[in-house]
Design a protein around this motif. Structure first.
Motif, PDB file in Angstrom:
ATOM      1  N   ARG A 209       0.905  -1.203   0.131  1.00  0.00           N
ATOM      2  CA  ARG A 209       0.076   0.101  -0.033  1.00  0.00           C
ATOM      3  C   ARG A 209       1.035   1.161   0.068  1.00  0.00           C
ATOM      4  NH1 ARG A 209      -4.167  -1.899   4.709  1.00  0.00           N
ATOM      5  NH2 ARG A 209      -5.237  -3.903   3.097  1.00  0.00           N
ATOM      6  N   TRP A 210       0.615   2.230  -1.007  1.00  0.00           N
ATOM      7  CA  TRP A 210       1.261   3.355  -1.020  1.00  0.00           C
ATOM      8  C   TRP A 210       0.309   4.489  -0.668  1.00  0.00           C
ATOM      9  CZ3 TRP A 210       0.172   7.372  -4.352  1.00  0.00           C
ATOM     10  CH2 TRP A 210      -0.813   6.917  -5.550  1.00  0.00           C
ATOM     11  N   GLU A 211       0.808   5.615  -0.030  1.00  0.00           N
ATOM     12  CA  GLU A 211       0.266   6.889   0.365  1.00  0.00           C
ATOM     13  C   GLU A 211       1.053   7.967   0.030  1.00  0.00           C
ATOM     14  OE1 GLU A 211      -2.392   8.488   3.689  1.00  0.00           O
ATOM     15  OE2 GLU A 211      -1.610   6.619   4.226  1.00  0.00           O
ATOM     16  N   PHE A 212       0.662   9.201  -0.230  1.00  0.00           N
ATOM     17  CA  PHE A 212       1.198  10.391  -0.269  1.00  0.00           C
ATOM     18  C   PHE A 212       0.556  11.217   0.523  1.00  0.00           C
ATOM     19  CE2 PHE A 212       2.009  14.546  -2.156  1.00  0.00           C
ATOM     20  CZ  PHE A 212       3.359  14.546  -2.161  1.00  0.00           C
ATOM     21  N   SER A 213       1.463  11.651   1.647  1.00  0.00           N
ATOM     22  CA  SER A 213       1.015  12.794   2.681  1.00  0.00           C
ATOM     23  C   SER A 213       2.204  13.615   2.872  1.00  0.00           C
ATOM     24  CB  SER A 213       0.139  12.081   3.651  1.00  0.00           C
ATOM     25  OG  SER A 213       0.881  11.262   4.466  1.00  0.00           O
ATOM     26  N   GLY A 214       2.608  14.310   2.086  1.00  0.00           N
ATOM     27  CA  GLY A 214       3.993  14.874   2.491  1.00  0.00           C
ATOM     28  C   GLY A 214       5.122  14.022   1.924  1.00  0.00           C
ATOM     29  N   ASP A 215       5.215  12.882   2.469  1.00  0.00           N
ATOM     30  CA  ASP A 215       5.976  12.087   2.094  1.00  0.00           C
ATOM     31  C   ASP A 215       5.453  10.741   1.363  1.00  0.00           C
ATOM     32  OD1 ASP A 215       8.493  13.309   3.076  1.00  0.00           O
ATOM     33  OD2 ASP A 215       8.260  12.097   4.917  1.00  0.00           O
ATOM     34  N   LEU A 216       6.250  10.351   0.465  1.00  0.00           N
ATOM     35  CA  LEU A 216       5.590   9.024  -0.253  1.00  0.00           C
ATOM     36  C   LEU A 216       6.021   7.772   0.417  1.00  0.00           C
ATOM     37  CD1 LEU A 216       4.111   7.714  -2.764  1.00  0.00           C
ATOM     38  CD2 LEU A 216       5.874   7.820  -3.914  1.00  0.00           C
ATOM     39  N   CYS A 217       5.171   7.010   0.779  1.00  0.00           N
ATOM     40  CA  CYS A 217       5.310   5.881   1.795  1.00  0.00           C
ATOM     41  C   CYS A 217       4.777   4.559   1.319  1.00  0.00           C
ATOM     42  CB  CYS A 217       5.031   5.837   3.219  1.00  0.00           C
ATOM     43  SG  CYS A 217       5.920   7.257   4.187  1.00  0.00           S
ATOM     44  N   VAL A 218       5.355   3.385   1.291  1.00  0.00           N
ATOM     45  CA  VAL A 218       4.983   2.120   0.864  1.00  0.00           C
ATOM     46  C   VAL A 218       4.881   1.344   2.314  1.00  0.00           C
ATOM     47  CG1 VAL A 218       5.027   0.119  -0.505  1.00  0.00           C
ATOM     48  CG2 VAL A 218       5.479   2.472  -1.428  1.00  0.00           C
ATOM     49  N   SER A 219       3.787   0.575   2.452  1.00  0.00           N
ATOM     50  CA  SER A 219       3.655  -0.136   3.712  1.00  0.00           C
ATOM     51  C   SER A 219       3.191  -1.538   3.260  1.00  0.00           C
ATOM     52  CB  SER A 219       2.661   0.221   4.550  1.00  0.00           C
ATOM     53  OG  SER A 219       2.839   1.579   5.198  1.00  0.00           O
ATOM     54  N   TYR A 220       3.976  -2.680   3.729  1.00  0.00           N
ATOM     55  CA  TYR A 220       3.598  -4.022   3.377  1.00  0.00           C
ATOM     56  C   TYR A 220       4.053  -5.115   4.780  1.00  0.00           C
ATOM     57  CZ  TYR A 220       8.702  -4.437   2.554  1.00  0.00           C
ATOM     58  OH  TYR A 220      10.079  -4.193   2.657  1.00  0.00           O
ATOM     59  N   GLU A 221       3.551  -6.090   4.548  1.00  0.00           N
ATOM     60  CA  GLU A 221       4.000  -7.040   5.645  1.00  0.00           C
ATOM     61  C   GLU A 221       5.032  -8.043   5.053  1.00  0.00           C
ATOM     62  OE1 GLU A 221       1.396 -10.424   7.998  1.00  0.00           O
ATOM     63  OE2 GLU A 221       0.605  -8.320   8.342  1.00  0.00           O
ATOM     64  N   ASN A 222       6.129  -8.164   5.664  1.00  0.00           N
ATOM     65  CA  ASN A 222       7.129  -9.319   5.038  1.00  0.00           C
ATOM     66  C   ASN A 222       7.035 -10.526   5.324  1.00  0.00           C
ATOM     67  OD1 ASN A 222       7.893  -9.633   7.367  1.00  0.00           O
ATOM     68  ND2 ASN A 222      10.006  -8.330   7.292  1.00  0.00           N
ATOM     69  N   TYR A 223       7.348 -11.392   4.563  1.00  0.00           N
ATOM     70  CA  TYR A 223       7.204 -13.065   4.748  1.00  0.00           C
ATOM     71  C   TYR A 223       7.293 -13.410   6.239  1.00  0.00           C
ATOM     72  CZ  TYR A 223      12.170 -14.629   5.524  1.00  0.00           C
ATOM     73  OH  TYR A 223      13.189 -14.682   5.826  1.00  0.00           O
ATOM     74  N   ARG A 224       8.025 -12.497   7.164  1.00  0.00           N
ATOM     75  CA  ARG A 224       8.068 -12.896   8.682  1.00  0.00           C
ATOM     76  C   ARG A 224       6.811 -12.624   9.325  1.00  0.00           C
ATOM     77  NH1 ARG A 224      14.202 -10.926   9.753  1.00  0.00           N
ATOM     78  NH2 ARG A 224      15.332 -12.571   8.587  1.00  0.00           N
ATOM     79  N   GLY A 225       5.854 -11.763   8.641  1.00  0.00           N
ATOM     80  CA  GLY A 225       4.730 -11.195   9.281  1.00  0.00           C
ATOM     81  C   GLY A 225       4.935  -9.943   9.895  1.00  0.00           C
ATOM     82  N   GLU A 226       6.179  -9.303   9.838  1.00  0.00           N
ATOM     83  CA  GLU A 226       6.556  -8.142  10.288  1.00  0.00           C
ATOM     84  C   GLU A 226       6.142  -6.871   9.440  1.00  0.00           C
ATOM     85  OE1 GLU A 226      10.720  -8.577  10.478  1.00  0.00           O
ATOM     86  OE2 GLU A 226      10.663  -9.625  12.247  1.00  0.00           O
ATOM     87  N   HIS A 227       5.571  -5.898   9.929  1.00  0.00           N
ATOM     88  CA  HIS A 227       5.110  -4.734   9.172  1.00  0.00           C
ATOM     89  C   HIS A 227       6.275  -3.750   8.824  1.00  0.00           C
ATOM     90  CE1 HIS A 227       2.298  -1.827   7.922  1.00  0.00           C
ATOM     91  NE2 HIS A 227       3.042  -0.996   8.454  1.00  0.00           N
ATOM     92  N   GLU A 228       6.288  -3.535   7.522  1.00  0.00           N
ATOM     93  CA  GLU A 228       7.415  -2.722   6.908  1.00  0.00           C
ATOM     94  C   GLU A 228       6.915  -1.404   6.371  1.00  0.00           C
ATOM     95  OE1 GLU A 228      11.056  -3.227   6.803  1.00  0.00           O
ATOM     96  OE2 GLU A 228      10.962  -5.137   7.965  1.00  0.00           O
ATOM     97  N   THR A 229       7.596  -0.483   6.541  1.00  0.00           N
ATOM     98  CA  THR A 229       7.321   0.747   5.675  1.00  0.00           C
ATOM     99  C   THR A 229       8.497   1.351   5.315  1.00  0.00           C
ATOM    100  OG1 THR A 229       5.692   1.316   7.393  1.00  0.00           O
ATOM    101  CG2 THR A 229       6.245   2.922   5.938  1.00  0.00           C
ATOM    102  N   VAL A 230       8.341   1.908   3.885  1.00  0.00           N
ATOM    103  CA  VAL A 230       9.599   2.393   3.056  1.00  0.00           C
ATOM    104  C   VAL A 230       8.960   3.872   2.610  1.00  0.00           C
ATOM    105  CG1 VAL A 230      10.959   2.354   1.355  1.00  0.00           C
ATOM    106  CG2 VAL A 230      10.399   0.201   2.613  1.00  0.00           C
ATOM    107  N   CYS A 231       9.920   4.958   3.163  1.00  0.00           N
ATOM    108  CA  CYS A 231       9.321   6.293   2.736  1.00  0.00           C
ATOM    109  C   CYS A 231      10.534   6.907   2.008  1.00  0.00           C
ATOM    110  CB  CYS A 231       9.207   7.005   3.801  1.00  0.00           C
ATOM    111  SG  CYS A 231       7.620   6.685   4.955  1.00  0.00           S
ATOM    112  N   LEU A 232      10.086   7.675   0.881  1.00  0.00           N
ATOM    113  CA  LEU A 232      10.618   8.580   0.021  1.00  0.00           C
ATOM    114  C   LEU A 232      10.928   9.918   0.746  1.00  0.00           C
ATOM    115  CD1 LEU A 232      12.538   8.919  -2.441  1.00  0.00           C
ATOM    116  CD2 LEU A 232      10.547   9.437  -3.507  1.00  0.00           C
ATOM    117  N   ASN A 233      12.121  10.384   1.612  1.00  0.00           N
ATOM    118  CA  ASN A 233      12.173  11.629   2.035  1.00  0.00           C
ATOM    119  C   ASN A 233      12.497  12.765   1.064  1.00  0.00           C
ATOM    120  OD1 ASN A 233      11.284   9.906   4.314  1.00  0.00           O
ATOM    121  ND2 ASN A 233      13.231  10.183   5.092  1.00  0.00           N
TER     122      ASN A 233
END
Length: 86
Positions: free
Chosen positions: A62-86
């Motif tokens: 899931r991606w969302e733009f609110s000042g920064d462009l961020c992508v969120s996902y759940e990795n194969y281990r079940g951990e929530h990850e977020t990657v943002c473009l600053n």
């Protein structure tokens, strides 16, 4: 007996190494797909869309733009990850 002990020594040390390498590659692939999703999101921002999602290999990004462009996902281990473009 010597060959059996050599077999256990070789596979006892190589198997964990291969397993670690496979896990690291899987995490890097997921992060690469997150950046690809970010790129697709950046192209859609130009048309006025501020959020979206895509599924790749069963993982929802899931991606969302609110000042920064961020992508969120759940990795194969079940951990929530977020990657943002600053």
């Amino acid at each position: 007996m010597l060959s059996l002990s050599m077999f256990f020594i070789v596979f006892g040390t190589l198997l964990p190494t291969f397993q670690y390498t496979q896990q690291a590659m899987h995490l890097k692939k997921e992060k690469m797909v997150a950046f690809e999703t970010m790129h697709e999101g950046a192209k859609q921002i130009a048309s006025g869309t501020v959020s979206g999602q895509r599924t790749v290999d069963g993982t929802l990004y899931r991606w969302e733009f609110s000042g920064d462009l961020c992508v969120s996902y759940e990795n194969y281990r079940g951990e929530h990850e977020t990657v943002c473009l600053n």
